[in-house]
Write an enzyme that holds these catalytic residues in place. Sequence first.
Site, PDB file in Angstrom:
ATOM      1  N   GLN A   6      40.314  44.570  44.859  1.00  0.00           N
ATOM      2  CA  GLN A   6      41.077  43.737  43.921  1.00  0.00           C
ATOM      3  C   GLN A   6      42.324  43.186  44.625  1.00  0.00           C
ATOM      4  O   GLN A   6      43.072  42.418  44.034  1.00  0.00           O
ATOM      5  CB  GLN A   6      41.520  44.563  42.725  1.00  0.00           C
ATOM      6  CG  GLN A   6      40.377  45.072  41.857  1.00  0.00           C
ATOM      7  CD  GLN A   6      40.876  46.055  40.801  1.00  0.00           C
ATOM      8  OE1 GLN A   6      41.324  45.668  39.732  1.00  0.00           O
ATOM      9  NE2 GLN A   6      40.801  47.332  41.106  1.00  0.00           N
TER      10      GLN A   6
ATOM     11  N   HIS B 215      39.690  39.293  43.690  1.00  0.00           N
ATOM     12  CA  HIS B 215      40.794  38.566  43.058  1.00  0.00           C
ATOM     13  C   HIS B 215      41.379  37.491  43.968  1.00  0.00           C
ATOM     14  O   HIS B 215      42.475  37.004  43.710  1.00  0.00           O
ATOM     15  CB  HIS B 215      41.887  39.548  42.602  1.00  0.00           C
ATOM     16  CG  HIS B 215      41.469  40.410  41.441  1.00  0.00           C
ATOM     17  ND1 HIS B 215      42.264  41.397  40.902  1.00  0.00           N
ATOM     18  CD2 HIS B 215      40.328  40.404  40.704  1.00  0.00           C
ATOM     19  CE1 HIS B 215      41.621  41.974  39.883  1.00  0.00           C
ATOM     20  NE2 HIS B 215      40.447  41.404  39.756  1.00  0.00           N
TER      21      HIS B 215
ATOM     22  N   THR C 277      43.207  52.524  42.352  1.00  0.00           N
ATOM     23  CA  THR C 277      43.248  51.579  41.226  1.00  0.00           C
ATOM     24  C   THR C 277      43.469  52.350  39.930  1.00  0.00           C
ATOM     25  O   THR C 277      42.953  53.457  39.770  1.00  0.00           O
ATOM     26  CB  THR C 277      41.969  50.717  41.142  1.00  0.00           C
ATOM     27  OG1 THR C 277      42.059  49.871  39.991  1.00  0.00           O
ATOM     28  CG2 THR C 277      40.698  51.541  41.062  1.00  0.00           C
TER      29      THR C 277
END
Length: 256
Positions: A115, A133, A201
Site C-alpha cells: 500500500q 496505491h 498495516t
Amino acid sequence: MVAAGAQAEPGAPVTNELAQAVEMLRGAQRIVVTTGAGMSKESGIPTFRDAPNALWANYDPQALATRDGFRRDPALVWRWYADRRAMIAQAQPHAGHVALAQWEARAHTFVVLTQNIDGLHAAAGSKHVIELHGNIFRYKCFDRDHPAREPFASGETPPHCACGSLLRPDVVWFGEMLQPAHLDAAYHALAHCDVLLVVGTSGLVYPAAGFAAEAKAAGAHVVEINPEPTPLSELADVFVPGGAMSVLPALAAQIR
Ligand code: OAD
C-alpha cells in the site's frame, strides 16, 4: 509448533512466535507479502495512524487525499504531496526491505503487494512488487490520467498537462478505484500462495485489509508482523510482535 534450534539475527531475540513463523514459511513455495506504512516507519516515514507522528492525526485526509479535496484546493494538495515527496526522497530502504528482496531472489514465487507509495521495496531490489496505491514519484493528469514527467516547464502549482487538465500525484485517493490489473494480479497471487505475510498495516483500508481473509479462504497460512495487534490478528495463524526492520531479517535468515 516450534522449530527446534531456530536462531535469529543478532539483536532479534528468538521468540516462540518467530519460531512458529519459521516453521510455517520453511518449505513454502509461494509467498505473498502485503505491506503497509509500518514497513517504512523505520526508514523514517511517518505512518498514517500510529502516534506520535500519525499523518491523519495532523492532516485532514478528506482535504488532502480525495478528488473533492483536490477540486477545492489543488495548490494545497500539490504542495502537501511535494513536501512528502521531498521527505520520502531522503529515505533509504532498511534491513527489512533488503531481507524481502534477498528472499525473493531465492524463492520459487514471491510477490509484494504494497500500500506504500514510497518505492522503497523496489529501491531495495524487490522485483515483483505491486504498488496498489500508486507511487508518489509519478504524476498523471486529474481529468484523463495522462502520465506526466518532471521537469514541468511552468512554475504553476500545480502544473498543467498538455491536455489542459491539472496534474496530480499518481497515487490512489480515498474513494478511487485501484487499477484493475493490479487487483487481478493481487487476487491471483493470494489465491495461489502457501503463506501470506502481513507486515505493518493497521488492516483498516480495503481492499488490502481483505487480503488475509482472501488468502485464508484459499488455504494459505497467514503470518502477521506488527508491534501491535490489529483487526487482522485474530485471522493470523501466527502474530509476531515487533518491527519490520528486526523481525524480517531474523525470519528470512531462517528460511534457506
Ligand atoms: P497505518 O498508519 O494505518 O498503520 C500502520 C501500521 O504499522 C500500524 O498497525 C502500526 O502498529 C504498524 N507499525 C508501526 N511501526 C511498525 C514497524 N516498525 N514495523 C511494522 N509495523 C509497524 O498504515 P496503513 O495500514 O498502511 O491510504 O494504511 C493504509 C492506507 O491508509 C494507506 O495506504 C493510506 C492510508 O490512508 C491512502 O492514502 C489512500
